[in-house]
Design a protein around this motif. Structure first.
Motif, PDB file in Angstrom:
ATOM      1  N   ASP A   1      15.564 -65.778 -29.929  1.00  0.00           N
ATOM      2  CA  ASP A   1      16.299 -66.936 -30.454  1.00  0.00           C
ATOM      3  C   ASP A   1      15.827 -68.251 -29.846  1.00  0.00           C
ATOM      4  OD1 ASP A   1      17.319 -66.831 -27.899  1.00  0.00           O
ATOM      5  OD2 ASP A   1      19.372 -66.380 -28.505  1.00  0.00           O
ATOM      6  N   GLY A   2      14.822 -68.213 -29.013  1.00  0.00           N
ATOM      7  CA  GLY A   2      14.248 -69.449 -28.465  1.00  0.00           C
ATOM      8  C   GLY A   2      14.952 -69.978 -27.241  1.00  0.00           C
TER       9      GLY A   2
ATOM     10  N   TYR B   1      10.809 -69.386 -23.104  1.00  0.00           N
ATOM     11  CA  TYR B   1       9.846 -70.468 -22.932  1.00  0.00           C
ATOM     12  C   TYR B   1       9.314 -70.507 -21.508  1.00  0.00           C
ATOM     13  CZ  TYR B   1      11.130 -72.508 -27.431  1.00  0.00           C
ATOM     14  OH  TYR B   1      11.328 -72.723 -28.761  1.00  0.00           O
ATOM     15  N   CYS B   2       9.939 -69.761 -20.636  1.00  0.00           N
ATOM     16  CA  CYS B   2       9.593 -69.749 -19.220  1.00  0.00           C
ATOM     17  C   CYS B   2       8.138 -69.315 -19.021  1.00  0.00           C
ATOM     18  CB  CYS B   2      10.538 -68.804 -18.489  1.00  0.00           C
ATOM     19  SG  CYS B   2      10.263 -68.769 -16.722  1.00  0.00           S
TER      20      CYS B   2
ATOM     21  N   THR C   1       3.507 -65.856 -19.761  1.00  0.00           N
ATOM     22  CA  THR C   1       2.312 -65.312 -19.114  1.00  0.00           C
ATOM     23  C   THR C   1       2.231 -63.806 -19.310  1.00  0.00           C
ATOM     24  OG1 THR C   1       2.265 -67.085 -17.467  1.00  0.00           O
ATOM     25  CG2 THR C   1       1.103 -65.051 -16.902  1.00  0.00           C
ATOM     26  N   LEU C   2       3.359 -63.107 -19.102  1.00  0.00           N
ATOM     27  CA  LEU C   2       3.363 -61.648 -19.251  1.00  0.00           C
ATOM     28  C   LEU C   2       3.113 -61.238 -20.699  1.00  0.00           C
ATOM     29  CD1 LEU C   2       3.622 -58.818 -18.126  1.00  0.00           C
ATOM     30  CD2 LEU C   2       6.113 -59.056 -18.239  1.00  0.00           C
TER      31      LEU C   2
ATOM     32  N   ASN D   1       4.422 -64.257 -29.421  1.00  0.00           N
ATOM     33  CA  ASN D   1       5.791 -64.763 -29.302  1.00  0.00           C
ATOM     34  C   ASN D   1       6.215 -65.430 -30.599  1.00  0.00           C
ATOM     35  OD1 ASN D   1       6.674 -64.327 -26.448  1.00  0.00           O
ATOM     36  ND2 ASN D   1       4.744 -65.375 -26.070  1.00  0.00           N
ATOM     37  N   SER D   2       7.417 -65.121 -31.018  1.00  0.00           N
ATOM     38  CA  SER D   2       8.003 -65.698 -32.232  1.00  0.00           C
ATOM     39  C   SER D   2       9.404 -66.172 -31.872  1.00  0.00           C
ATOM     40  CB  SER D   2       8.072 -64.621 -33.319  1.00  0.00           C
ATOM     41  OG  SER D   2       8.895 -65.030 -34.386  1.00  0.00           O
ATOM     42  N   MET D   3       9.771 -67.364 -32.350  1.00  0.00           N
ATOM     43  CA  MET D   3      11.086 -67.918 -32.038  1.00  0.00           C
ATOM     44  C   MET D   3      11.816 -68.286 -33.321  1.00  0.00           C
ATOM     45  SD  MET D   3      11.019 -68.658 -28.531  1.00  0.00           S
ATOM     46  CE  MET D   3       9.708 -68.588 -27.319  1.00  0.00           C
TER      47      MET D   3
END
Length: 167
Positions: free
Chosen positions: A71-72, A77-78, A83-84, A92-94
């Motif tokens: 859900d963003g 965003y961290c 990185t992982l 990644n999809s938001m």
């Protein structure tokens, strides 16, 4: 075909404390493949442990090209989370403020809390952790889904895996 995973965090109130439950669902078979519980919303306590369970469950090689949808929230965003997922080769999809995009995750949160945790009645964080693992097991192996032909997530995956192996 990219495997779609959904990740979401929900709260669980117990006595005067609030705990945070993170779930990763394989959208294909609705199986919970990663989860964590924590007493804070920091990335290292929520999404990263859930991702580590996903890695253990599915293996790094099987995550390359997989989509992980959220859900963003800030945890996604961290830097450590991104990185992982990048190391794993995940995409990644938001959500873009469309509620229906994360409806499966929201439904899962409600089922785990209302059908399992509240009835189990954990009394402290230790019992919450133990009963959360039981809830995930029961959901994956004992909860039939209409969308899966009334099979459980594990049964559906096993059926598909067996068909793939016999082909």
């Amino acid at each position: 075909v990219a495997i779609p995973f959904l990740i979401d965090i929900t709260y669980y109130d117990m006595a005067q404390y609030t705990y945070y439950l993170t779930f990763i669902m394989d959208l294909f078979n609705r199986e919970i493949v990663g989860w964590s519980e924590s007493d804070n919303l920091r990335t290292e306590s929520t999404t990263l442990p859930a991702l580590q369970r996903l890695i253990k469950e599915r293996g790094r090689a099987n995550l390359v090209g997989a989509i992980i949808h959220s859900d963003g929230g800030g945890q996604y965003y961290c830097k450590e989370f991104k990185t992982l997922t990048k190391e794993l080769g995940m995409i990644n999809s938001m959500t873009e403020e469309k509620v229906y995009e994360n409806s499966h995750a929201e439904r899962l949160n409600g089922i785990i809390k209302n059908n399992y945790l509240y009835p189990y009645g954990p009394k402290d964080r230790t019992s919450l952790k133990k009963l959360l693992a039981k809830a995930v097991l029961m959901y994956n192996t004992g909860k039939p889904h209409k969308a899966l032909g009334k099979l459980t997530p594990k049964s559906f995956k096993d059926t598909i895996d067996n068909e793939d192996n016999s082909a």
